[in-house]
Design a protein around this motif. Structure first.
Motif, PDB file in Angstrom:
ATOM      1  N   LYS A 145      -8.588   2.140   3.678  1.00 11.81           N
ATOM      2  CA  LYS A 145      -7.814   0.936   3.389  1.00 11.81           C
ATOM      3  C   LYS A 145      -7.694  -0.002   4.581  1.00 11.81           C
ATOM      4  O   LYS A 145      -7.393  -1.189   4.411  1.00 11.81           O
ATOM      5  CB  LYS A 145      -6.407   1.326   2.891  1.00 11.81           C
ATOM      6  N   ALA A 189       0.828  -1.208   0.000  1.00  5.66           N
ATOM      7  CA  ALA A 189       0.000   0.000   0.000  1.00  5.66           C
ATOM      8  C   ALA A 189       0.863   1.259   0.000  1.00  5.66           C
ATOM      9  O   ALA A 189       0.549   2.245  -0.676  1.00  5.66           O
ATOM     10  CB  ALA A 189      -0.930   0.001   1.217  1.00  5.66           C
ATOM     11  N   SER A 206      -9.572  -3.299   4.338  1.00  6.89           N
ATOM     12  CA  SER A 206      -9.118  -4.401   3.497  1.00  6.89           C
ATOM     13  C   SER A 206      -7.666  -4.798   3.746  1.00  6.89           C
ATOM     14  O   SER A 206      -7.235  -5.861   3.305  1.00  6.89           O
ATOM     15  CB  SER A 206      -9.297  -4.041   2.011  1.00  6.89           C
ATOM     16  N   GLU A 238     -13.173  -3.531  -3.547  1.00  7.16           N
ATOM     17  CA  GLU A 238     -12.811  -4.376  -2.407  1.00  7.16           C
ATOM     18  C   GLU A 238     -13.964  -4.479  -1.411  1.00  7.16           C
ATOM     19  O   GLU A 238     -14.162  -5.522  -0.776  1.00  7.16           O
ATOM     20  CB  GLU A 238     -11.538  -3.881  -1.712  1.00  7.16           C
ATOM     21  N   LEU A 282      -4.240   6.655   3.467  1.00  5.10           N
ATOM     22  CA  LEU A 282      -4.754   5.303   3.655  1.00  5.10           C
ATOM     23  C   LEU A 282      -6.015   5.320   4.517  1.00  5.10           C
ATOM     24  O   LEU A 282      -6.973   4.592   4.254  1.00  5.10           O
ATOM     25  CB  LEU A 282      -3.683   4.418   4.300  1.00  5.10           C
ATOM     26  N   ARG A 310      -9.014   6.803   2.575  1.00  8.42           N
ATOM     27  CA  ARG A 310      -9.494   5.877   1.542  1.00  8.42           C
ATOM     28  C   ARG A 310     -10.079   4.595   2.122  1.00  8.42           C
ATOM     29  O   ARG A 310     -10.509   3.713   1.382  1.00  8.42           O
ATOM     30  CB  ARG A 310      -8.351   5.543   0.572  1.00  8.42           C
TER      31      ARG A 310
END
Length: 244
Positions: free
Chosen positions: A37, A13, A40, A157, A32, A35
């Protein structure tokens, strides 16, 4: 799959974010988080700086400058290197194309659930399905809100995670139905064993029969319980298994 010097998904990432444009670690963490993240990728933001240092150590990113705003600490900006860009693309391509068994905890629990009584397992799995249904309902509502202003390509995702959860719930419901109507092969013996402690006659030689059929993956155990080195015959000619 290829062995990698760094195989933490957080590192991938980081590579992706600095490949977009040079960034400092604090900016990477903010990006991150914004978003989503962490939904996931298992992200420990406290270890982000360690990941960045390791990527730099292996030549996958490089510092491009240091700046300071007011009395804040200095911030080092990093960019992806040519080697890092190649690693990122190869790594991501591998993850997208090669299926890997990841040993999920639920699968482990299913393989060992026979130690509990069928009625107890039924209750526990029923609770799991209820939790999944609630999770999916929340996730679908959040996804509907997000798709009102984000293209689906940025939410793939999320869709995948919900689809996998729904598939799991369907499968568990099917298993529960088979346990309930005794159509699951072996469930009658399972009930008898948990109720009486007596091993069903059909189960007596199962382990021996299974060992005769299943291939040995590690070689025989030595006297102290450590696996012996597989022979060349065990490995097979021309194997490309990177774990050996």
């Amino acid at each position: 799959m290829a062995r990698r010097r760094i195989d933490n998904p957080l590192a991938l990432a980081v590579l992706v974010t600095v490949a977009e444009q040079p960034r400092h670690p604090y900016e990477i963490a903010q990006l991150l988080r914004s978003r989503g993240k962490e939904n996931s990728i298992k992200i420990n933001y406290g270890s982000l700086y360690t990941v960045v240092r390791n990527l730099e150590k292996h030549g996958l990113i490089a510092a491009t400058g240091v700046d300071r705003e007011g009395r804040r600490p200095e911030r080092t900006t990093y960019a992806v290197t040519e080697a890092g860009d190649a690693e990122m693309r190869e790594w991501l391509s591998e993850l997208l194309s090669v299926r890997v068994h990841e040993f999920p905890r639920f699968e482990a629990a299913l393989s060992l659930m026979g130690v509990l009584a069928p009625d107890e397992v039924t209750d526990l799995l029923g609770r799991r399905v209820e939790a999944i249904d609630a999770h999916v309902a929340r996730g679908r509502a959040e996804l509907a809100e997000l798709t009102s202003f984000l293209p689906r390509v940025f939410l793939i995702e999320n869709e995948y995670e919900l689809a996998m959860a729904e598939a799991e719930a369907r499968w568990v419901r099917g298993l529960l139905a088979e346990i309930a109507d005794d159509s699951l092969s072996g469930v009658t013996e399972w009930r008898h064993f948990r109720a009486t402690g007596e091993t069903p006659s059909r189960w007596a030689d199962m382990d021996t029969a299974a060992q005769a059929v299943l291939p040995a993956e590690l070689g025989e155990l030595d006297e102290v319980g450590e696996p012996t080195e597989p022979t060349e015959h065990d490995r097979g000619a021309g194997t490309d298994d990177p774990t050996r």
